[in-house]
Enzyme design. Structure first.
Site, PDB file in Angstrom:
ATOM      1  CD  GLU C  48      -1.998  -2.005   1.212  1.00 29.78           C
ATOM      2  OE1 GLU C  48      -0.550  -2.952   2.234  1.00 29.78           O
ATOM      3  OE2 GLU C  48      -2.527  -3.391   1.170  1.00 29.78           O
ATOM      4  CG  HIS C 117      -9.923  -5.773   8.433  1.00 31.12           C
ATOM      5  ND1 HIS C 117      -8.953  -6.056   8.902  1.00 31.12           N
ATOM      6  CD2 HIS C 117      -9.927  -6.529   7.057  1.00 31.12           C
ATOM      7  CE1 HIS C 117      -7.883  -7.000   8.073  1.00 31.12           C
ATOM      8  NE2 HIS C 117      -9.389  -7.226   7.232  1.00 31.12           N
TER       9      HIS C 117
HETATM   10  C1  LIG Z   1      -1.964  -4.693   4.345  1.00 29.16           C
HETATM   11  C2  LIG Z   1      -2.972  -5.284   3.968  1.00 29.16           C
HETATM   12  N1  LIG Z   1      -3.424  -4.865   2.372  1.00 29.16           N
HETATM   13  C3  LIG Z   1      -4.083  -6.384   2.375  1.00 29.16           C
HETATM   14  C4  LIG Z   1      -5.449  -6.954   2.651  1.00 29.16           C
HETATM   15  C5  LIG Z   1      -5.936  -8.113   2.475  1.00 29.16           C
HETATM   16  N2  LIG Z   1      -5.853  -8.951   1.821  1.00 29.16           N
HETATM   17  C6  LIG Z   1      -5.697 -10.689   3.023  1.00 29.16           C
HETATM   18  S1  LIG Z   1      -5.258 -11.582   2.813  1.00 29.16           S
HETATM   19  C7  LIG Z   1      -4.407 -10.961   1.159  1.00 29.16           C
HETATM   20  C8  LIG Z   1      -4.243 -12.108   0.291  1.00 29.16           C
HETATM   21  C9  LIG Z   1      -2.604 -12.174   0.820  1.00 29.16           C
HETATM   22  O1  LIG Z   1      -2.297 -13.747   0.688  1.00 29.16           O
HETATM   23  P1  LIG Z   1      -1.045 -14.231   0.787  1.00 29.16           P
HETATM   24  O2  LIG Z   1      -0.733 -13.377   1.582  1.00 29.16           O
HETATM   25  O3  LIG Z   1      -0.726 -14.896  -0.065  1.00 29.16           O
HETATM   26  O4  LIG Z   1      -1.558 -15.484   1.659  1.00 29.16           O
HETATM   27  P2  LIG Z   1      -3.063 -16.655   1.617  1.00 29.16           P
HETATM   28  O5  LIG Z   1      -3.995 -15.333   1.866  1.00 29.16           O
HETATM   29  O6  LIG Z   1      -2.992 -17.102   0.039  1.00 29.16           O
HETATM   30  O7  LIG Z   1      -2.945 -17.725   2.609  1.00 29.16           O
HETATM   31  C10 LIG Z   1      -5.173  -9.849   0.635  1.00 29.16           C
HETATM   32  C11 LIG Z   1      -4.733  -8.830  -0.289  1.00 29.16           C
HETATM   33  C12 LIG Z   1      -4.647  -6.790   4.362  1.00 29.16           C
HETATM   34  N3  LIG Z   1      -5.283  -7.712   5.268  1.00 29.16           N
HETATM   35  N4  LIG Z   1      -3.426  -6.399   4.584  1.00 29.16           N
END
Ligand SMILES: Cc1ncc(C[n+]2csc(CCOP(=O)(O)OP(=O)(O)O)c2C)c(N)n1
Ligand SMILES: Cc1ncc(C[n+]2csc(CCOP(=O)(O)OP(=O)(O)O)c2C)c(N)n1
Ligand SMILES: [Mg+2]
Ligand SMILES: [Mg+2]
Lengths: 319, 323, 323, 319
Positions: C48, C117
């Site tokens: 971000e 959140h």
């Molecule tokens: C700083 C931030 N940006 C965006 C999000 C929204 N978000 C939640 S989970 C996610 C994907 C994360 O993917 P990964 O790190 O591969 O973990 P996975 O969920 O696949 O286990 C996103 C973009 C967030 N929670 N925090």
């Protein structure tokens, strides 16, 4: 690039910066100044390879970048001294120089914050489709910041026409960089699989050649490139207030580097006599300083203007 | 010999008393390394976000961390950790963990570093639930609040004005008798007085005290209150300290909108401690800090403007007393 | 067929009208990619801080960027760019550059996602000079404020309540006659009424309107004002809209301390628009959001509590009218 | 590690998570749930190699980590459903599980924020000098965040006893990770010169072996290590509200991965009959769910308590 003009450009920066340090010693520089002395070959070599409509983005050590980008010295010095007629109206001071007319997008005093901003400018350049690159300068310490990493990774994924010029002077303020990071800038960008080139940052011709190649690749759709220039600060990190900081670097290291001053390196290759040139630049700088020191401050009435375009009434109630 | 700055002992005493306390810094102080070891004085790269997150991790595992972030301006680079992690962990875990973590850094004052370095955002920080926001107004107050912070079981941010560290720091008006620990959420009576009350915070405490001296020369006896912490905000304490039926001037370098001072003023009015017509605010302009001193000056309250506001806003009231 | 959510047209109209406008997102919307191309709908990693910095760089070079940050909670990860870069660049450059940049994201409401959140920090954001903070309280207001944001030459953050996007969004009280552009810094009269004034922002606008319906059943005719933007805060507009000599209830989900509502209350009192004894605040508790609905409920004002506050705080005043 | 116990542990997680998804479908889960189904071998294999006094740090996809860390299922489910007796008193919900008694330091729903926190715990462990490591889990998308990079670099410079377990499921929510990063997790950590090991994350024995080695190195002063486990989500990224999200991954990819389910991989190596075990775990999970669903919510009076230790009076005036 003509070596003699490059020498002149470096000398102009050198004397400008030495002048600013003298003025700081007299208490005439509000805030901090981060001298560019010793690193002149980087700005001059890189920006001689830039097209005038390509944006340049800098950081707090920006005087040299601004001058090499073609920004006229007087509004810069007026800005640095907080006088009337500064290029940013007295609001930026030494660390945040911006000059739209000369495509200097601006400078930031938050380490690494310039990198994503430059990447955004490069995204614009990419969408413009006119084959322009964007050039951003940063220090070696800046590459430890999360924002630097995020930017490099996005620039790679998006193939942005961005040239990151890392001025590797081995220090981040009073901390020797290897003490806080296990990789050198070159090791890091190599590890991240970014196109990169390493160069003697005190050799203006070498810098120019490397930058020319790297910029051509950017413009041709090669995506982000990193130019790591090894260099050294002649003076010190910064001065805040009238007294310079105590020396913090090992004497042997300093001597080794100062013997390879970029102006000496260039002068040694020039056969023409430089005496007249030196006198002319010195006289010009002295006259500039006198003019600016005699100037007054900007109009106080402008202090609370220009926060938003839409009218400062919108910013909420003052008193 | 001039007395040493009281901050030094405050930090050293805590490091000595708490062997599990560490300090994070980008600039390592040689004297502290010599005394407490490089292991405890952790040298960090330019990575404020990770720095604060790591401090939290240490705090959660039973160690106290003093994060010397250099400038509060750099705390914005760690804001997720501050807002979403540091100040929520205890609550979110249902009280399983404490977070004994202190962030200290320069706020602003007399440095002319511009919009990206000059921040004293106690109003903004005080909107984060669970965070103590200390805003010392004098060298002793700084040491006193930092001492309390360094034994406090919850997160604290200390905004340290560079004005408290200039070579002439010892010449500053000093409302606190000693650098001993000061409680959070308790405003202090910085100067007794009978004609009007001035309330300051951070840099405006010294400005109010100096203004009070000037006013005294004109026969006006001003009381000065030092808020000391923006959060907790000592609303009731201030209400009890303001002079009844006398004017109240709230002086703040931060912009007025949604400030601790508007909050306080409303409280004073709603509790009847001050009359709506006899309460005034003198605040900074909502403008990023310009570098040129000529531009900065009109944006902040200063001694002249405080004296002026006191004399003019409240002329009828003061005349009532000095016929 | 139910009417489409007005936000869709607001975004599409801007993208169509401004070919140099881009959108940054972590979740790419297929329909927008199909219409405007993947080049303009830039897909971003979880970064971000760089996302906002890049948006600034594009804005400075003549393009408008809509940063779809998903949740305002993630804006804290980009806070340095917001506070030190995005909102200072125009001023620091002496007006050489404009920053036409809009950040939109979910605030909070009905989701129970917990402390990390659930954020609607308009009070905190309104302390950043130069930033417009839009807090729509209805679907039309959301579309209207976003439309204005997308032609605005300065940075804007739009806090979008998830309640405006639930399957029943069309059942929400809708004070705005249309989704047309709404000006910044101009509060709206959401409901006419003669007995007392309630002022809401964001989620509390709908709550106040529903409370007003309930109060109507009890013979109390409540006027409701929607602040629409927290910054600029329409102090004078509200002062002109509150019913003279009648009670005023300010309702806010954010905690009271240093809030836009304390600021507004002080203004109403100091301008004589409201009587200190007849102004009351009903606000959220200064507590990180717990997940369990049982725990969240007591922390936020709701329709019951608004009705209650209106009837009880002001009982004498209302009785005066309804004898 | 005994394969049969590992199978049982994985099955417990699987049925717990499927139960949570059923409850979510009935509207009984406040907030979002991020099922761990499909990735069970990672948590179980890694945490079987952990000593009980070593801290574990997790992220929003934390149910499986918590169970594998030894946190009892009932207080976890109570927490996830927002009922009385939740491990965090109803304040954390599904995404922020913490259980001090079982050395689960906590979980964060801000992507990558757990990484520096875990590094801080590892700094404590290093200063303690008792040869303990810290284990932190993250997704593959998380490695794009600046905070992840900062943490890895500091952990390397400081030689922190930190094991980063990257669960590489190829996706970050609805975005396929290669679309937004030019390096895989393994390429990245190799490029950063961090000790690392890549493993089939659906093979609990392979995971356990890799984790055992990596943890031994951490404990012996080898500094930070990264374990990249290739795995896949059986269901989807997350569910918010009663309806699961629409499918977003290519069918062929899903089928390929689902054929290599970690429970099947383990079961195929077990000669004993698993029927009774399966019935027992299923019955236990069903009984657990019934008990928790019948429970009430936490006491509303606790809502505004526990923000600070020093007394909530300090947090500023409520209404
Ligand atoms: C700083 C931030 N940006 C965006 C999000 C929204 N978000 C939640 S989970 C996610 C994907 C994360 O993917 P990964 O790190 O591969 O973990 P996975 O969920 O696949 O286990 C996103 C973009 C967030 N929670 N925090
Ligand atoms: C986010 C942030 N953290 C810390 C600082 C303080 N600071 C200013 S310059 C500097 C060192 C930067 O070193 P480097 O990037 O190598 O550039 P150099 O000054 O050597 O040219 C530091 C730590 C800052 N300005 N911003
Ligand atoms: Mg450097
Ligand atoms: Mg993933």
């Amino acid at each position: 690039m003509d070596l003699l003009s490059a020498y002149r450009a470096m000398l102009e920066i050198r004397l400008f910066e030495e002048g600013v340090l003298r003025l700081a010693g007299q208490g005439l520089v509000p805030g901090a100044t981060h001298p560019y002395t010793g690193q002149e070959a980087v700005a001059v070599g890189v920006l001689a390879a830039r097209r005038p409509d390509e944006w340049v983005v800098s950081f707090y050590r920006c005087h040299g970048h601004a001058l090499a980008a073609g920004s006229p010295p007087e509004p810069l010095l007026r800005e640095i001294l907080g006088r009337d007629g500064g290029v940013c109206g007295g609001k930026s001071g030494s660390m945040h120089l911006a000059d739209r007319a000369n495509h200097l997008l601006g400078s930031t005093s938050i380490v690494a914050a310039q990198l994503p901003i430059a990447a955004g400018a490069a995204m614009s350049a990419k969408l413009d489709g006119a084959g322009r690159a964007v050039i951003v300068f940063c220090g070696d310490g800046a590459l430890s910041a999360g924002g630097a990493y995020e930017t490099l990774m996005i620039a790679a994924a998006q193939r942005l026409p961005l040239l990151v010029v890392c001025e590797d002077n081995g220090w981040q303020d009073r901390t020797a960089s290897p003490l806080v990071r296990h990789l050198t800038p070159t090791e890091l960008v190599r590890g991240l699989r970014l196109p990169h080139v390493e160069v003697d940052g005190n050799d203006v011709e070498a810098v120019h050649e490397a930058a020319t190649g790297a910029l051509a690749a950017c413009r041709d759709g090669g995506g982000v490139g990193v130019l790591v220039a090894h260099t050294y600060l002649r003076h010190f990190h910064s001065q805040l207030g009238p007294r310079p900081p105590a020396e913090y670097r090992p004497a042997a290291e300093r001597e080794r580097w100062l013997a390879r001053d970029p102006l000496t390196v260039a002068a040694d290759r020039i056969t023409a006599d430089l005496t007249a040139l030196r006198a002319e630049v010195a006289a010009g700088t002295d006259a500039l300083i006198r003019r600016v020191v005699d100037a007054g401050g900007p109009a106080p009435a402008t202090a609370a203007t220009g926060i938003t375009v839409t009218g400062d009434a919108l910013i909420g109630a003052a008193r | 010999m001039s007395r040493p700055h009281p901050i030094g002992a405050a930090v050293r005493d805590a490091l000595t008393a708490q062997p599990t306390m560490s300090m994070f810094c980008t600039y390592q102080q040689d004297d502290l390394v010599a005394r407490y070891g490089g292991d405890r004085m952790v040298r960090m790269p330019i990575a404020e976000n990770a720095m604060l997150g790591m401090a939290l991790g240490m705090a959660l595992t039973g160690r106290r961390v003093l994060v010397s972030i250099a400038r509060i301006a750099f705390l914005y680079s760690a804001f997720d950790q501050l807002v979403n992690q540091v100040t929520t962990w205890r609550y979110m875990s249902g009280g399983q963990f404490s977070v004994p973590l202190v962030v200290r850094g320069f706020s602003r004052g007399g440095e002319h570093l511009g919009a990206q370095h000059e921040h004293a955002p106690y109003g903004l920080l005080s909107r984060i639930p669970g965070l103590v926001v200390a805003v010392p107004g004098s060298p002793n107050s700084l040491a006193g609040l930092l001492r309390t912070a360094l034994t406090h079981p919850d997160p604290v941010v200390v905004l340290e004005s560079p004005l408290l560290f200039t070579p002439d720091w010892a010449e500053l008006p000093e409302p606190e008798p000693s650098p001993a620990a000061l409680p959070f959420g308790v405003a202090g009576l910085a100067r007794a007085g009978a004609d009007l009350t001035m309330v300051g915070i951070g840099n405006t405490v010294a400005a109010c005290l100096r203004a009070a001296d000037r006013l005294a020369g004109q026969g006006v006896d001003a009381r000065v209150v030092d808020l000391r912490t923006a959060a907790p905000l000592d609303r009731d304490g201030v209400a009890a300290m303001v002079l009844p039926d006398r004017p109240v001037l709230l002086v703040d370098e931060e912009p007025r909108s949604g400030s601790v001072m508007t909050d306080l003023a409303l409280h004073l009015v709603q509790t009847g401690a001050a009359d709506p017509g006899r309460i005034d605010l003198l605040t900074g302009a909502p403008v990023p800090a310009p570098v040129s001193p000529t531009l900065l000056a009109p944006l902040l309250p200063d001694v002249d403007r405080i004296v002026d506001a006191a004399l003019h806003s409240f002329a009828p009231d003061l005349r009532r007393k000095n016929p």
